[in-house]
Design a protein around this motif. Structure first.
Motif, PDB file in Angstrom:
ATOM      1  N   PRO A  53       0.776  -1.281   0.148  1.00 36.67           N
ATOM      2  CA  PRO A  53      -0.094  -0.140  -0.177  1.00 36.67           C
ATOM      3  C   PRO A  53       0.966   1.381   0.006  1.00 36.67           C
ATOM      4  CG  PRO A  53      -0.654  -1.439   1.889  1.00 36.67           C
ATOM      5  CD  PRO A  53       0.563  -2.001   1.033  1.00 36.67           C
ATOM      6  N   THR A  54       2.049   1.031   0.454  1.00 38.38           N
ATOM      7  CA  THR A  54       2.889   2.375   0.381  1.00 38.38           C
ATOM      8  C   THR A  54       3.521   2.787  -0.801  1.00 38.38           C
ATOM      9  OG1 THR A  54       4.845   1.220   1.515  1.00 38.38           O
ATOM     10  CG2 THR A  54       3.464   2.256   2.930  1.00 38.38           C
ATOM     11  N   ALA A  55       3.593   1.718  -1.636  1.00 33.83           N
ATOM     12  CA  ALA A  55       4.251   1.791  -3.060  1.00 33.83           C
ATOM     13  C   ALA A  55       3.426   2.758  -3.809  1.00 33.83           C
ATOM     14  CB  ALA A  55       4.001   0.462  -3.956  1.00 33.83           C
ATOM     15  N   VAL A  56       4.485   3.537  -4.669  1.00 37.23           N
ATOM     16  CA  VAL A  56       4.091   4.786  -5.172  1.00 37.23           C
ATOM     17  C   VAL A  56       3.487   4.108  -6.728  1.00 37.23           C
ATOM     18  CG1 VAL A  56       4.665   6.598  -6.651  1.00 37.23           C
ATOM     19  CG2 VAL A  56       5.550   6.129  -4.344  1.00 37.23           C
ATOM     20  N   CYS A  57       2.297   4.477  -7.067  1.00 38.84           N
ATOM     21  CA  CYS A  57       1.732   4.282  -8.348  1.00 38.84           C
ATOM     22  C   CYS A  57       1.060   5.489  -8.857  1.00 38.84           C
ATOM     23  CB  CYS A  57       0.537   3.079  -8.048  1.00 38.84           C
ATOM     24  SG  CYS A  57      -0.280   2.700  -9.712  1.00 38.84           S
ATOM     25  N   ALA A  58       1.733   5.957 -10.089  1.00 37.16           N
ATOM     26  CA  ALA A  58       1.463   7.253 -10.429  1.00 37.16           C
ATOM     27  C   ALA A  58       0.289   7.013 -11.605  1.00 37.16           C
ATOM     28  CB  ALA A  58       2.584   7.772 -11.105  1.00 37.16           C
ATOM     29  N   PRO A  59      -1.145   7.078 -11.161  1.00 39.36           N
ATOM     30  CA  PRO A  59      -2.159   6.761 -12.322  1.00 39.36           C
ATOM     31  C   PRO A  59      -1.967   7.818 -13.251  1.00 39.36           C
ATOM     32  CG  PRO A  59      -2.994   7.732 -10.194  1.00 39.36           C
ATOM     33  CD  PRO A  59      -1.420   7.392  -9.923  1.00 39.36           C
ATOM     34  N   GLY A  60      -2.112   7.581 -14.554  1.00 40.12           N
ATOM     35  CA  GLY A  60      -2.135   8.638 -15.573  1.00 40.12           C
ATOM     36  C   GLY A  60      -0.656   8.610 -16.371  1.00 40.12           C
TER      37      GLY A  60
ATOM     38  N   GLN B 278      -1.491   3.989 -23.759  1.00 42.05           N
ATOM     39  CA  GLN B 278      -1.434   3.195 -22.824  1.00 42.05           C
ATOM     40  C   GLN B 278      -0.913   4.034 -21.456  1.00 42.05           C
ATOM     41  OE1 GLN B 278       2.008   0.487 -24.187  1.00 42.05           O
ATOM     42  NE2 GLN B 278       0.393  -1.133 -23.658  1.00 42.05           N
ATOM     43  N   VAL B 279      -1.724   3.930 -20.367  1.00 38.80           N
ATOM     44  CA  VAL B 279      -1.421   4.638 -19.277  1.00 38.80           C
ATOM     45  C   VAL B 279      -1.462   3.758 -17.906  1.00 38.80           C
ATOM     46  CG1 VAL B 279      -2.563   6.591 -20.037  1.00 38.80           C
ATOM     47  CG2 VAL B 279      -3.737   4.846 -18.737  1.00 38.80           C
ATOM     48  N   THR B 280      -0.910   4.430 -17.059  1.00 43.94           N
ATOM     49  CA  THR B 280      -0.689   3.286 -15.745  1.00 43.94           C
ATOM     50  C   THR B 280      -2.098   3.704 -15.045  1.00 43.94           C
ATOM     51  OG1 THR B 280       1.659   3.798 -15.553  1.00 43.94           O
ATOM     52  CG2 THR B 280       0.669   3.150 -13.397  1.00 43.94           C
ATOM     53  N   LEU B 281      -2.687   2.439 -14.326  1.00 36.35           N
ATOM     54  CA  LEU B 281      -3.733   2.516 -13.511  1.00 36.35           C
ATOM     55  C   LEU B 281      -3.486   1.866 -12.739  1.00 36.35           C
ATOM     56  CD1 LEU B 281      -7.211   1.617 -15.100  1.00 36.35           C
ATOM     57  CD2 LEU B 281      -6.300   0.133 -13.388  1.00 36.35           C
TER      58      LEU B 281
ATOM     59  N   ASP C  63     -13.449  -1.446  -3.927  1.00 39.08           N
ATOM     60  CA  ASP C  63     -11.898  -0.919  -4.092  1.00 39.08           C
ATOM     61  C   ASP C  63     -11.840   0.315  -5.102  1.00 39.08           C
ATOM     62  OD1 ASP C  63     -10.879  -2.902  -2.630  1.00 39.08           O
ATOM     63  OD2 ASP C  63     -10.025  -4.331  -4.053  1.00 39.08           O
ATOM     64  N   LYS C  64     -10.760   1.006  -4.979  1.00 42.60           N
ATOM     65  CA  LYS C  64     -10.592   2.270  -5.781  1.00 42.60           C
ATOM     66  C   LYS C  64      -9.697   2.063  -6.852  1.00 42.60           C
ATOM     67  CE  LYS C  64     -11.022   6.928  -5.495  1.00 42.60           C
ATOM     68  NZ  LYS C  64     -12.342   7.673  -5.693  1.00 42.60           N
ATOM     69  N   VAL C  65     -10.221   2.558  -8.219  1.00 40.90           N
ATOM     70  CA  VAL C  65      -9.354   2.516  -9.429  1.00 40.90           C
ATOM     71  C   VAL C  65      -9.102   4.000  -9.827  1.00 40.90           C
ATOM     72  CG1 VAL C  65      -9.385   1.919 -11.640  1.00 40.90           C
ATOM     73  CG2 VAL C  65     -10.748   0.464 -10.123  1.00 40.90           C
ATOM     74  N   GLN C  66      -7.765   4.095 -10.051  1.00 40.30           N
ATOM     75  CA  GLN C  66      -7.477   5.279 -10.614  1.00 40.30           C
ATOM     76  C   GLN C  66      -6.659   5.490 -11.871  1.00 40.30           C
ATOM     77  OE1 GLN C  66      -5.264   6.106  -6.666  1.00 40.30           O
ATOM     78  NE2 GLN C  66      -6.041   8.048  -6.864  1.00 40.30           N
ATOM     79  N   TRP C  67      -6.915   6.300 -12.592  1.00 47.35           N
ATOM     80  CA  TRP C  67      -6.284   6.656 -14.102  1.00 47.35           C
ATOM     81  C   TRP C  67      -6.455   7.799 -14.563  1.00 47.35           C
ATOM     82  CZ3 TRP C  67     -11.142   4.965 -13.592  1.00 47.35           C
ATOM     83  CH2 TRP C  67     -11.960   5.431 -14.682  1.00 47.35           C
ATOM     84  N   THR C  68      -5.662   8.039 -15.722  1.00 49.02           N
ATOM     85  CA  THR C  68      -6.025   9.434 -16.308  1.00 49.02           C
ATOM     86  C   THR C  68      -5.734   9.086 -17.729  1.00 49.02           C
ATOM     87  OG1 THR C  68      -5.454  10.848 -14.391  1.00 49.02           O
ATOM     88  CG2 THR C  68      -5.478  12.203 -16.563  1.00 49.02           C
ATOM     89  N   THR C  69      -6.722   9.594 -18.437  1.00 48.67           N
ATOM     90  CA  THR C  69      -6.572   9.820 -19.895  1.00 48.67           C
ATOM     91  C   THR C  69      -6.392  11.057 -20.372  1.00 48.67           C
ATOM     92  OG1 THR C  69      -8.930   8.999 -20.524  1.00 48.67           O
ATOM     93  CG2 THR C  69      -7.456   7.113 -20.134  1.00 48.67           C
TER      94      THR C  69
END
Length: 148
Positions: free
Chosen positions: A8-15, A27-30, A141-147
């Motif tokens: 949970p502390t890992a960095v995930c950069a949505p978008g 392609q994007v990070t989600l 659960d929560k989903v995050q992304w940016t297009t």
């Protein structure tokens, strides 16, 4: 630790832009965040009606850290089928606030039976069939992304 099983502390950069897929889609990070983990995926963004109509049809494999996001311009009851889809998929319906409304797991390849959301949603995420259960991804659960 695998990219799709981060803490949970890992960095995930949505978008975060991840280039173009072999199919020519952006392609994007989600990121999917549950109570205990954050999972990172590189997904193809199917934004146009033509891209959404084709989806993951004819694909013979889908990596565990890959998928496809179908963002909608307006909330809608989403209905998907598996016509011409060779592999089983988890179809994840995402509300406007990013929470998961429901998951249709391991959908049947080539099925013409509609898979429908239980309420209007803002997007649909497709992952390899069975992956959501394997990772403990559930409704809420929560989903995050940016297009863009």
């Amino acid at each position: 630790m695998p990219a799709n099983g981060e803490s949970p502390t890992a960095v995930c950069a949505p978008g975060t832009a991840a280039g173009q897929s072999p199919a020519g889609l952006q392609q994007v990070t989600l990121c999917v965040t549950s109570a205990t983990k954050t999972h990172s995926f590189t997904v193809e963004a199917a934004r146009t009606s033509a891209e959404q109509a084709r989806g993951l049809m004819f694909r013979t494999e889908l990596a565990d850290n890959a998928g496809m996001i179908f963002p909608f311009p307006d909330l809608r009851i989403a209905s998907f089928w598996m016509k011409n889809t060779v592999i089983p998929l988890d179809i994840i319906f995402v509300r406007a606030d990013g929470t998961i409304e429901s998951i249709a797991d391991n959908t049947v390849p080539y099925s013409m039976t509609p898979v429908v959301s239980g309420e209007p949603v803002a997007a649909v995420l497709e992952l390899r069939g069975g992956l959501a259960a394997e990772l403990g991804i559930v409704s809420g659960d929560k989903v995050q992304w940016t297009t863009k």
